[in-house]
Design a protein around this motif. Sequence first.
Motif, PDB file in Angstrom:
ATOM      1  N   ASP A 110      -0.158 -61.711  69.311  1.00  0.00           N
ATOM      2  CA  ASP A 110      -0.928 -60.480  69.491  1.00  0.00           C
ATOM      3  C   ASP A 110      -1.196 -59.799  68.152  1.00  0.00           C
ATOM      4  O   ASP A 110      -0.884 -60.339  67.085  1.00  0.00           O
ATOM      5  CB  ASP A 110      -0.257 -59.565  70.520  1.00  0.00           C
ATOM      6  CG  ASP A 110       1.019 -58.902  70.006  1.00  0.00           C
ATOM      7  OD1 ASP A 110       1.344 -59.018  68.809  1.00  0.00           O
ATOM      8  OD2 ASP A 110       1.705 -58.253  70.828  1.00  0.00           O
ATOM      9  N   ASP A 111      -1.767 -58.615  68.203  1.00  0.00           N
ATOM     10  CA  ASP A 111      -2.216 -57.949  66.977  1.00  0.00           C
ATOM     11  C   ASP A 111      -1.085 -57.331  66.163  1.00  0.00           C
ATOM     12  O   ASP A 111      -1.319 -56.792  65.080  1.00  0.00           O
ATOM     13  CB  ASP A 111      -3.273 -56.887  67.313  1.00  0.00           C
ATOM     14  CG  ASP A 111      -4.618 -57.507  67.656  1.00  0.00           C
ATOM     15  OD1 ASP A 111      -4.732 -58.746  67.573  1.00  0.00           O
ATOM     16  OD2 ASP A 111      -5.551 -56.759  68.001  1.00  0.00           O
ATOM     17  N   ARG A 112       0.129 -57.437  66.652  1.00  0.00           N
ATOM     18  CA  ARG A 112       1.294 -57.084  65.836  1.00  0.00           C
ATOM     19  C   ARG A 112       1.783 -58.275  65.034  1.00  0.00           C
ATOM     20  O   ARG A 112       2.698 -58.145  64.222  1.00  0.00           O
ATOM     21  CB  ARG A 112       2.444 -56.597  66.723  1.00  0.00           C
ATOM     22  CG  ARG A 112       2.166 -55.386  67.568  1.00  0.00           C
ATOM     23  CD  ARG A 112       3.290 -55.163  68.565  1.00  0.00           C
ATOM     24  NE  ARG A 112       3.367 -56.252  69.539  1.00  0.00           N
ATOM     25  CZ  ARG A 112       4.337 -56.387  70.449  1.00  0.00           C
ATOM     26  NH1 ARG A 112       5.322 -55.491  70.497  1.00  0.00           N
ATOM     27  NH2 ARG A 112       4.320 -57.397  71.298  1.00  0.00           N
ATOM     28  N   LEU A 169      -2.749 -51.090  69.691  1.00  0.00           N
ATOM     29  CA  LEU A 169      -1.758 -50.832  68.651  1.00  0.00           C
ATOM     30  C   LEU A 169      -1.348 -49.375  68.583  1.00  0.00           C
ATOM     31  O   LEU A 169      -0.215 -49.058  68.207  1.00  0.00           O
ATOM     32  CB  LEU A 169      -2.321 -51.258  67.288  1.00  0.00           C
ATOM     33  CG  LEU A 169      -2.302 -52.743  66.962  1.00  0.00           C
ATOM     34  CD1 LEU A 169      -3.177 -53.016  65.745  1.00  0.00           C
ATOM     35  CD2 LEU A 169      -0.881 -53.222  66.709  1.00  0.00           C
ATOM     36  N   ASP A 200       7.351 -50.049  72.612  1.00  0.00           N
ATOM     37  CA  ASP A 200       8.789 -50.339  72.507  1.00  0.00           C
ATOM     38  C   ASP A 200       9.520 -50.044  73.811  1.00  0.00           C
ATOM     39  O   ASP A 200      10.409 -50.798  74.217  1.00  0.00           O
ATOM     40  CB  ASP A 200       9.406 -49.528  71.368  1.00  0.00           C
ATOM     41  CG  ASP A 200       8.911 -49.975  70.001  1.00  0.00           C
ATOM     42  OD1 ASP A 200       8.392 -51.105  69.898  1.00  0.00           O
ATOM     43  OD2 ASP A 200       9.040 -49.194  69.037  1.00  0.00           O
ATOM     44  N   VAL A 259      -0.278 -56.813  72.741  1.00  0.00           N
ATOM     45  CA  VAL A 259      -0.963 -55.727  72.044  1.00  0.00           C
ATOM     46  C   VAL A 259      -2.231 -56.271  71.388  1.00  0.00           C
ATOM     47  O   VAL A 259      -2.167 -57.150  70.530  1.00  0.00           O
ATOM     48  CB  VAL A 259      -0.044 -55.097  70.977  1.00  0.00           C
ATOM     49  CG1 VAL A 259      -0.774 -53.981  70.238  1.00  0.00           C
ATOM     50  CG2 VAL A 259       1.236 -54.574  71.622  1.00  0.00           C
TER      51      VAL A 259
END
Length: 292
Positions: free
Chosen positions: A26-28, A103, A109, A120
């Motif tokens: 994902d985008d993390r 994001l 969390d 995400v």
Amino acid sequence: MRRSLRVVVFALWLPLLAHAGITVTDDRGVPVTLAAPPARIVSLLPSLTEAVCELGGCERLVATDRYSNHPASVRALPKTGGLDDANIEIIVALKPDLVLLGLSSRVIDRLEALGLQVVVLEPRTNADVRRVLGRLGLLLAGPEGAAAGESVWQRLQREIDAAARTVPAEARGLSVYFEVDSAPYAAGESSFIGETLARLHAKNIVPAPLGPFPKLNPEFVVRADPQLIMVHQRSAGLLGGRPGWQNIRAMREQRVCRFSAEEGDVLSRPGPRMGEAARLMARCLLDVGVRR
């Protein structure tokens, strides 16, 4: 009939994908593995909601954020709040297989701590949109779904190209300020909106180094002196009250496109309706931009 066909395809893929699993990053930069395609999805970002539905997954949505309103079928789903106030209790009670969110969400969390599977994704540029469509397709239906995401992307490119062809020569090269929020936040050259404006032969006054959606000092716009302003209707009435803005060429010559709330949704969501957004911007360049 189409819904029945999707159900059959999903049922055929399920045992194969359950054995192999599905992994996306994902985008993390976090790799996320699902044992099987998700049957119960909560989407907390309107652009992701629209993409899931475009890729045939609307029936799997069990809730969305309060702003997801397209297609019409998602309006009847439970609403879980927004970026800052997502209702964790409602989300957990729905027992989703997957939660999709951006994001900037503040509940990532907490959801993961409660054992929920989270992906995400937050598209801000055209490259992001292409990637997100592919990853959502992969999550929904494996490699075949990823190919479907690419097909949607290619369709969007054709629609944007078609919109660009409607912009006459006299409207090309106009300097444009596109306001996304009254703070003011603008759509810069590097944003998906800015990239579409470039495809439509417009000149964005907000350069790429400032970022996709920078918060600007209003004086910056005065100095840039755009020939055309694109703004949501809800913010349009504020423009004239800003110091010096009455002297901007676009204001003096009444070259201001005021988009309705519905049009604003289309323009601000990086996903399956970007072709429609391009047509709205092209119409603005034609109807208002060429005004002398």
